[in-house]
Design a protein around this motif. Sequence first.
Motif, PDB file in Angstrom:
ATOM      1  N   ILE A 158       0.829  -1.203   0.000  1.00  0.00           N
ATOM      2  CA  ILE A 158       0.000   0.000   0.000  1.00  0.00           C
ATOM      3  C   ILE A 158       0.864   1.255   0.000  1.00  0.00           C
ATOM      4  CG2 ILE A 158      -1.817   1.244   1.229  1.00  0.00           C
ATOM      5  CD1 ILE A 158      -2.487  -1.425   2.635  1.00  0.00           C
ATOM      6  N   VAL A 159       0.544   2.172  -0.916  1.00  0.00           N
ATOM      7  CA  VAL A 159       1.121   3.508  -0.890  1.00  0.00           C
ATOM      8  C   VAL A 159       0.114   4.422  -0.206  1.00  0.00           C
ATOM      9  CG1 VAL A 159       1.899   5.489  -2.240  1.00  0.00           C
ATOM     10  CG2 VAL A 159       2.506   3.168  -2.963  1.00  0.00           C
ATOM     11  N   VAL A 160       0.519   4.989   0.932  1.00  0.00           N
ATOM     12  CA  VAL A 160      -0.306   5.959   1.647  1.00  0.00           C
ATOM     13  C   VAL A 160       0.282   7.329   1.360  1.00  0.00           C
ATOM     14  CG1 VAL A 160      -1.110   6.766   3.892  1.00  0.00           C
ATOM     15  CG2 VAL A 160      -0.904   4.313   3.464  1.00  0.00           C
ATOM     16  N   ALA A 161      -0.492   8.200   0.716  1.00  0.00           N
ATOM     17  CA  ALA A 161       0.005   9.507   0.312  1.00  0.00           C
ATOM     18  C   ALA A 161      -0.630  10.603   1.161  1.00  0.00           C
ATOM     19  CB  ALA A 161      -0.286   9.748  -1.166  1.00  0.00           C
ATOM     20  N   ALA A 178      -0.778  -5.163   6.561  1.00  0.00           N
ATOM     21  CA  ALA A 178      -0.320  -5.044   5.172  1.00  0.00           C
ATOM     22  C   ALA A 178       1.023  -5.745   4.986  1.00  0.00           C
ATOM     23  CB  ALA A 178      -0.198  -3.580   4.779  1.00  0.00           C
ATOM     24  N   GLU A 179       1.309  -6.126   3.727  1.00  0.00           N
ATOM     25  CA  GLU A 179       2.637  -6.664   3.426  1.00  0.00           C
ATOM     26  C   GLU A 179       3.684  -5.576   3.569  1.00  0.00           C
ATOM     27  OE1 GLU A 179       5.087  -8.120  -0.516  1.00  0.00           O
ATOM     28  OE2 GLU A 179       3.033  -8.885  -0.259  1.00  0.00           O
ATOM     29  N   LYS A 180       3.366  -4.362   3.083  1.00  0.00           N
ATOM     30  CA  LYS A 180       4.296  -3.238   3.202  1.00  0.00           C
ATOM     31  C   LYS A 180       3.525  -1.939   3.047  1.00  0.00           C
ATOM     32  CE  LYS A 180       8.504  -1.463   3.492  1.00  0.00           C
ATOM     33  NZ  LYS A 180       9.584  -1.775   2.541  1.00  0.00           N
ATOM     34  N   ILE A 181       3.925  -0.942   3.829  1.00  0.00           N
ATOM     35  CA  ILE A 181       3.347   0.392   3.733  1.00  0.00           C
ATOM     36  C   ILE A 181       4.429   1.356   3.256  1.00  0.00           C
ATOM     37  CG2 ILE A 181       2.364   2.351   4.995  1.00  0.00           C
ATOM     38  CD1 ILE A 181       0.379   0.170   4.864  1.00  0.00           C
ATOM     39  N   TYR A 182       4.112   2.093   2.196  1.00  0.00           N
ATOM     40  CA  TYR A 182       4.976   3.171   1.726  1.00  0.00           C
ATOM     41  C   TYR A 182       4.279   4.489   2.065  1.00  0.00           C
ATOM     42  CZ  TYR A 182       7.218  -0.519  -0.995  1.00  0.00           C
ATOM     43  OH  TYR A 182       7.857  -1.684  -1.381  1.00  0.00           O
ATOM     44  N   LEU A 183       4.912   5.302   2.891  1.00  0.00           N
ATOM     45  CA  LEU A 183       4.330   6.572   3.322  1.00  0.00           C
ATOM     46  C   LEU A 183       4.941   7.698   2.506  1.00  0.00           C
ATOM     47  CD1 LEU A 183       2.456   8.112   5.238  1.00  0.00           C
ATOM     48  CD2 LEU A 183       4.293   8.076   6.950  1.00  0.00           C
ATOM     49  N   LEU A 184       4.139   8.242   1.604  1.00  0.00           N
ATOM     50  CA  LEU A 184       4.614   9.211   0.617  1.00  0.00           C
ATOM     51  C   LEU A 184       4.214  10.627   1.018  1.00  0.00           C
ATOM     52  CD1 LEU A 184       5.647   9.792  -2.392  1.00  0.00           C
ATOM     53  CD2 LEU A 184       3.241   9.515  -3.038  1.00  0.00           C
ATOM     54  N   HIS A 185       5.189  11.549   0.974  1.00  0.00           N
ATOM     55  CA  HIS A 185       4.901  12.950   1.269  1.00  0.00           C
ATOM     56  C   HIS A 185       5.912  13.823   0.533  1.00  0.00           C
ATOM     57  CE1 HIS A 185       3.147  16.333   3.188  1.00  0.00           C
ATOM     58  NE2 HIS A 185       4.080  16.525   4.115  1.00  0.00           N
ATOM     59  N   ARG A 186       5.468  15.043   0.232  1.00  0.00           N
ATOM     60  CA  ARG A 186       6.320  15.933  -0.568  1.00  0.00           C
ATOM     61  C   ARG A 186       7.485  16.521   0.223  1.00  0.00           C
ATOM     62  NH1 ARG A 186       1.730  18.806   0.718  1.00  0.00           N
ATOM     63  NH2 ARG A 186       2.042  20.870   1.655  1.00  0.00           N
ATOM     64  N   ARG A 187       7.492  16.320   1.508  1.00  0.00           N
ATOM     65  CA  ARG A 187       8.633  16.763   2.325  1.00  0.00           C
ATOM     66  C   ARG A 187       8.791  15.830   3.516  1.00  0.00           C
ATOM     67  NH1 ARG A 187       6.457  22.218   5.395  1.00  0.00           N
ATOM     68  NH2 ARG A 187       4.377  21.440   5.908  1.00  0.00           N
ATOM     69  N   LYS A 211       9.298   5.339   4.573  1.00  0.00           N
ATOM     70  CA  LYS A 211       8.988   6.716   4.205  1.00  0.00           C
ATOM     71  C   LYS A 211       9.556   7.007   2.815  1.00  0.00           C
ATOM     72  CE  LYS A 211      10.574   8.979   7.834  1.00  0.00           C
ATOM     73  NZ  LYS A 211      10.830  10.125   8.747  1.00  0.00           N
ATOM     74  N   VAL A 212       8.728   7.566   1.946  1.00  0.00           N
ATOM     75  CA  VAL A 212       9.147   7.936   0.603  1.00  0.00           C
ATOM     76  C   VAL A 212       9.036   9.459   0.518  1.00  0.00           C
ATOM     77  CG1 VAL A 212       8.757   7.616  -1.870  1.00  0.00           C
ATOM     78  CG2 VAL A 212       8.271   5.745  -0.284  1.00  0.00           C
ATOM     79  N   VAL A 213      10.134  10.151   0.821  1.00  0.00           N
ATOM     80  CA  VAL A 213      10.160  11.613   0.892  1.00  0.00           C
ATOM     81  C   VAL A 213      11.475  12.128   0.292  1.00  0.00           C
ATOM     82  CG1 VAL A 213       8.668  11.754   2.917  1.00  0.00           C
ATOM     83  CG2 VAL A 213      11.121  11.468   3.250  1.00  0.00           C
ATOM     84  N   PRO A 214      11.489  13.331  -0.273  1.00  0.00           N
ATOM     85  CA  PRO A 214      10.316  14.135  -0.618  1.00  0.00           C
ATOM     86  C   PRO A 214       9.849  13.793  -2.040  1.00  0.00           C
ATOM     87  CG  PRO A 214      12.314  15.425  -0.935  1.00  0.00           C
ATOM     88  CD  PRO A 214      12.751  14.032  -0.550  1.00  0.00           C
ATOM     89  N   TYR A 215       8.720  13.177  -2.138  1.00  0.00           N
ATOM     90  CA  TYR A 215       8.182  12.760  -3.432  1.00  0.00           C
ATOM     91  C   TYR A 215       6.707  13.132  -3.527  1.00  0.00           C
ATOM     92  CZ  TYR A 215      12.217   9.840  -4.730  1.00  0.00           C
ATOM     93  OH  TYR A 215      13.461   9.385  -5.091  1.00  0.00           O
ATOM     94  N   GLN A 216       6.209  13.190  -4.758  1.00  0.00           N
ATOM     95  CA  GLN A 216       4.798  13.380  -5.029  1.00  0.00           C
ATOM     96  C   GLN A 216       4.322  12.321  -6.019  1.00  0.00           C
ATOM     97  OE1 GLN A 216       3.384  17.575  -5.429  1.00  0.00           O
ATOM     98  NE2 GLN A 216       5.562  18.056  -5.635  1.00  0.00           N
ATOM     99  N   LEU A 217       3.021  12.090  -6.035  1.00  0.00           N
ATOM    100  CA  LEU A 217       2.459  11.151  -6.997  1.00  0.00           C
ATOM    101  C   LEU A 217       2.698  11.644  -8.423  1.00  0.00           C
ATOM    102  CD1 LEU A 217      -0.985  10.421  -5.274  1.00  0.00           C
ATOM    103  CD2 LEU A 217       0.994   8.881  -5.401  1.00  0.00           C
ATOM    104  N   HIS A 218       3.018  10.703  -9.320  1.00  0.00           N
ATOM    105  CA  HIS A 218       3.327  11.070 -10.702  1.00  0.00           C
ATOM    106  C   HIS A 218       2.459  10.303 -11.709  1.00  0.00           C
ATOM    107  CE1 HIS A 218       5.578  12.611 -14.049  1.00  0.00           C
ATOM    108  NE2 HIS A 218       5.990  11.411 -14.423  1.00  0.00           N
ATOM    109  N   ALA A 219       2.322   8.975 -11.521  1.00  0.00           N
ATOM    110  CA  ALA A 219       1.541   8.171 -12.464  1.00  0.00           C
ATOM    111  C   ALA A 219       1.184   6.839 -11.837  1.00  0.00           C
ATOM    112  CB  ALA A 219       2.325   7.940 -13.757  1.00  0.00           C
TER     113      ALA A 219
END
Length: 340
Positions: A158-161, A178-187, A211-219
């Motif tokens: 799961i990607v949680v944005a 969940a198998e894995k949580i990706y926590l996405l934020h722009r900062r 944590k997936v930072v600093p990123y934003q959704l793209h596609a």
Amino acid sequence: MGQTPLDIDVAIIGAGPTALFAAFECSMLKLSCVLIDALSEIGGQCAALYPEKPIYDIPAHPSIEGGALIAALDAQIAPFDVPRLLGQRVEKLSGQRGAFTLETDRNNVVTARAVIIAAGAGAFGPNRPPLDGLDAYEASGAVQYYVRKRADFAGKRIVVAGGGDSALDWALSLSDIAEKIYLLHRRDRFRGAPETLSQIEARVAEGRIEKVVPYQLHALQGENGALTAVDVIDLEGQTRRIEADTLLPFYGLSTDLGPIATWNIDTVRSTIPVTPSSMETSLPGVFAIGDIATYPGKLKLILQGFSEGAMAAHAIHPIVHPDQALHFEYSTSKGVPSGS
């Protein structure tokens, strides 16, 4: 009920947690009331959007799910037989302090001495990310904005944005199954309570959240609504592909006051300013509580909404009973009145 007017002391617009507790406080003061809500069931956002979301800041409850909180509030007003007009919206409000008339879109008419607006954020819907092909993934359930059943996400990637409370709370809650949580934020800064942020860091250290930072959704990648990956992009334009089954974007709700905006009540950015000591709006005899009410020092917490409901009920008592002094007693000594 048809065209036969319902005559009541207090018309409460909304049936979420603050509205339910306001109904209890009114009933304890022997003020008759009715709950009116556009949703087909009581509970507001707690029941419609987050019935299994744990809430941690309700006094005496270390943790309680939204649905359980609503059930308890409903049980609390059960002795008073508070009528409900559900699945209908109040379209018109006319009259004055002590003599209001409300009309719903299902042609029900309510006359009331006072009105409490407890409509939460008003009409609400999710802020959707601007991604190509989003509709197909929403239709399949690969992209969701609310978590109604945690079990549906067991074993998922799961990607949680998002960077606020909803994103953090659900990342924590779902990391257990969940198998894995990706926590996405722009900062690399999140807007949450210090204890919540500490729990996030602990799950990150355990490898259950990344944590997936600093990123934003793209596609979004996949076919026929089946999601296989989420592409994200950083501030320098570098992309990364995350294999995932589900995307949960928590970018807040878009709100609309709807007909309330036409009722000659002062509003500020989809909220209603009130007098803090009474919760009365600019229209005498109309009160606002919960998320829709604003004043200096306002905290958007359910517990503060509960307090506001009590204050509004006490401010309404002299409107309904102008010649009757209110000798307030604690419920421990007063007990629950017989009847409403």
